[in-house]
Motif scaffolding. Structure first.
Motif, PDB file in Angstrom:
ATOM      1  N   LEU A  52      52.645  33.743  38.472  1.00  0.00           N
ATOM      2  CA  LEU A  52      51.450  34.566  38.291  1.00  0.00           C
ATOM      3  C   LEU A  52      51.390  35.673  39.340  1.00  0.00           C
ATOM      4  N   ALA A  53      51.714  35.342  40.586  1.00  0.00           N
ATOM      5  CA  ALA A  53      51.726  36.362  41.645  1.00  0.00           C
ATOM      6  C   ALA A  53      52.767  37.433  41.350  1.00  0.00           C
ATOM      7  N   ALA A  54      53.952  37.014  40.886  1.00  0.00           N
ATOM      8  CA  ALA A  54      54.998  37.987  40.539  1.00  0.00           C
ATOM      9  C   ALA A  54      54.592  38.842  39.346  1.00  0.00           C
ATOM     10  N   ALA A  55      53.725  38.288  38.487  1.00  0.00           N
ATOM     11  CA  ALA A  55      53.234  39.035  37.326  1.00  0.00           C
ATOM     12  C   ALA A  55      52.073  39.958  37.690  1.00  0.00           C
ATOM     13  N   GLY A  56      51.660  39.925  38.962  1.00  0.00           N
ATOM     14  CA  GLY A  56      50.664  40.884  39.419  1.00  0.00           C
ATOM     15  C   GLY A  56      49.281  40.349  39.706  1.00  0.00           C
ATOM     16  N   LEU A  57      49.102  39.024  39.730  1.00  0.00           N
ATOM     17  CA  LEU A  57      47.781  38.476  39.980  1.00  0.00           C
ATOM     18  C   LEU A  57      47.894  37.216  40.824  1.00  0.00           C
ATOM     19  N   SER A  58      47.228  37.208  41.960  1.00  0.00           N
ATOM     20  CA  SER A  58      47.256  36.022  42.809  1.00  0.00           C
ATOM     21  C   SER A  58      46.153  35.056  42.387  1.00  0.00           C
ATOM     22  N   TYR A  59      46.365  33.766  42.691  1.00  0.00           N
ATOM     23  CA  TYR A  59      45.328  32.781  42.401  1.00  0.00           C
ATOM     24  C   TYR A  59      44.076  33.059  43.218  1.00  0.00           C
ATOM     25  N   SER A  60      44.248  33.597  44.430  1.00  0.00           N
ATOM     26  CA  SER A  60      43.062  33.904  45.237  1.00  0.00           C
ATOM     27  C   SER A  60      42.250  35.034  44.608  1.00  0.00           C
ATOM     28  N   ALA A  61      42.924  36.007  43.996  1.00  0.00           N
ATOM     29  CA  ALA A  61      42.205  37.081  43.298  1.00  0.00           C
ATOM     30  C   ALA A  61      41.469  36.520  42.083  1.00  0.00           C
ATOM     31  N   MET A  62      42.110  35.588  41.380  1.00  0.00           N
ATOM     32  CA  MET A  62      41.430  34.956  40.250  1.00  0.00           C
ATOM     33  C   MET A  62      40.196  34.197  40.726  1.00  0.00           C
ATOM     34  N   ALA A  63      40.335  33.471  41.824  1.00  0.00           N
ATOM     35  CA  ALA A  63      39.205  32.707  42.366  1.00  0.00           C
ATOM     36  C   ALA A  63      38.065  33.631  42.743  1.00  0.00           C
ATOM     37  N   THR A  64      38.379  34.782  43.319  1.00  0.00           N
ATOM     38  CA  THR A  64      37.362  35.762  43.679  1.00  0.00           C
ATOM     39  C   THR A  64      36.610  36.246  42.439  1.00  0.00           C
ATOM     40  N   MET A  65      37.325  36.342  41.314  1.00  0.00           N
ATOM     41  CA  MET A  65      36.703  36.744  40.043  1.00  0.00           C
ATOM     42  C   MET A  65      35.918  35.600  39.408  1.00  0.00           C
ATOM     43  N   GLY A  66      36.060  34.385  39.966  1.00  0.00           N
ATOM     44  CA  GLY A  66      35.405  33.226  39.375  1.00  0.00           C
ATOM     45  C   GLY A  66      36.192  32.615  38.232  1.00  0.00           C
ATOM     46  N   VAL A  67      37.497  32.919  38.185  1.00  0.00           N
ATOM     47  CA  VAL A  67      38.365  32.438  37.111  1.00  0.00           C
ATOM     48  C   VAL A  67      39.283  31.345  37.646  1.00  0.00           C
ATOM     49  N   GLU A  68      39.403  30.277  36.874  1.00  0.00           N
ATOM     50  CA  GLU A  68      40.311  29.181  37.217  1.00  0.00           C
ATOM     51  C   GLU A  68      41.147  28.838  35.996  1.00  0.00           C
ATOM     52  N   MET A  69      42.312  28.227  36.233  1.00  0.00           N
ATOM     53  CA  MET A  69      43.160  27.748  35.137  1.00  0.00           C
ATOM     54  C   MET A  69      43.560  26.302  35.425  1.00  0.00           C
TER      55      MET A  69
ATOM     56  N   GLU B 293      49.609  22.096  29.859  1.00  0.00           N
ATOM     57  CA  GLU B 293      48.645  22.960  29.177  1.00  0.00           C
ATOM     58  C   GLU B 293      47.487  23.237  30.117  1.00  0.00           C
ATOM     59  N   LEU B 294      47.126  24.521  30.187  1.00  0.00           N
ATOM     60  CA  LEU B 294      46.024  24.974  31.029  1.00  0.00           C
ATOM     61  C   LEU B 294      44.946  25.568  30.129  1.00  0.00           C
ATOM     62  N   VAL B 295      43.744  25.645  30.648  1.00  0.00           N
ATOM     63  CA  VAL B 295      42.673  26.394  29.997  1.00  0.00           C
ATOM     64  C   VAL B 295      42.132  27.387  31.020  1.00  0.00           C
ATOM     65  N   ILE B 296      41.396  28.356  30.541  1.00  0.00           N
ATOM     66  CA  ILE B 296      40.796  29.342  31.441  1.00  0.00           C
ATOM     67  C   ILE B 296      39.298  29.073  31.533  1.00  0.00           C
ATOM     68  N   LEU B 297      38.839  28.940  32.765  1.00  0.00           N
ATOM     69  CA  LEU B 297      37.412  28.784  33.028  1.00  0.00           C
ATOM     70  C   LEU B 297      36.920  30.027  33.760  1.00  0.00           C
ATOM     71  N   GLY B 298      35.766  30.495  33.368  1.00  0.00           N
ATOM     72  CA  GLY B 298      35.098  31.588  34.055  1.00  0.00           C
ATOM     73  C   GLY B 298      33.770  31.093  34.572  1.00  0.00           C
ATOM     74  N   ARG B 299      33.659  30.996  35.888  1.00  0.00           N
ATOM     75  CA  ARG B 299      32.439  30.473  36.515  1.00  0.00           C
ATOM     76  C   ARG B 299      32.053  29.112  35.936  1.00  0.00           C
ATOM     77  N   GLY B 300      33.074  28.261  35.709  1.00  0.00           N
ATOM     78  CA  GLY B 300      32.848  26.902  35.244  1.00  0.00           C
ATOM     79  C   GLY B 300      32.710  26.732  33.743  1.00  0.00           C
ATOM     80  N   ARG B 301      32.785  27.817  32.984  1.00  0.00           N
ATOM     81  CA  ARG B 301      32.647  27.744  31.524  1.00  0.00           C
ATOM     82  C   ARG B 301      33.989  28.034  30.862  1.00  0.00           C
ATOM     83  N   LEU B 302      34.299  27.275  29.832  1.00  0.00           N
ATOM     84  CA  LEU B 302      35.532  27.467  29.073  1.00  0.00           C
ATOM     85  C   LEU B 302      35.508  28.825  28.392  1.00  0.00           C
ATOM     86  N   LEU B 303      36.594  29.588  28.565  1.00  0.00           N
ATOM     87  CA  LEU B 303      36.694  30.916  27.957  1.00  0.00           C
ATOM     88  C   LEU B 303      37.706  30.881  26.818  1.00  0.00           C
TER      89      LEU B 303
END
Length: 150
Positions: free
Chosen positions: A48-65, A117-127
């Motif tokens: 993900l980091a090599a693809a241009g997005l760090s997990y810390s940046a996702m966390a800052t956005m409130g996004v988790e996988m 398998e992962l899912v995407i959560l935004g601020r704790g809600r399934l997206l």
């Protein structure tokens, strides 16, 4: 059962090279099951980091996988000192799930295979759809790298 990997998981898999250290093994020098899980996560984070997005940046956005399903099939023992190549591929979104397939390779031999398998959560809600800011990186993940991770 395929013994030798002749075709990659994908034409351009994400690759992570790891050496099995003492902390990765049990008392007999065989890689401990928890180390496989940790390496799978490391491979996803690095890709993900090599693809241009760090997990810390996702966390800052409130996004988790978070991982919602995992299957790990052991074929041969991985041992202390082995130099492993972990090849991974991010599949296409299937409903709300983002599948990954990975192979643990030793000299081209498949030692273990994993499906995660992962899912995407935004601020704790399934997206159902990823946020706009995350889409380019997820698209890049599916296409594979232009070079390998080491």
């Amino acid at each position: 059962m395929q013994d030798k990997l002749t075709d990659s998981v994908t034409p351009q898999p994400w690759r992570l090279c790891k050496r099995v250290l003492p902390q990765h093994t049990d008392h007999a020098g065989v890689m401990w099951h928890g180390a496989y899980v940790a390496w799978l996560e490391e491979a996803r984070v690095e890709a993900l980091a090599a693809a241009g997005l760090s997990y810390s940046a996702m966390a800052t956005m409130g996004v988790e996988m978070p991982v919602v399903a995992m299957n790990l099939e052991y074929r041969r023992s991985i041992r202390h000192g082995d130099q492993i190549v972990l090849e991974s591929h991010c599949g296409s979104q299937s409903g709300v799930r983002w599948p990954w397939r990975s192979c643990f390779l030793l000299d081209g031999l498949v030692m273990a295979e994993a499906r995660v398998e992962l899912v995407i959560l935004g601020r704790g809600r399934l997206l159902r759809q990823p946020p706009e800011a995350v889409r380019p990186a997820l698209s890049a993940l599916q296409g594979g790298p232009s070079n390998t991770l080491e």
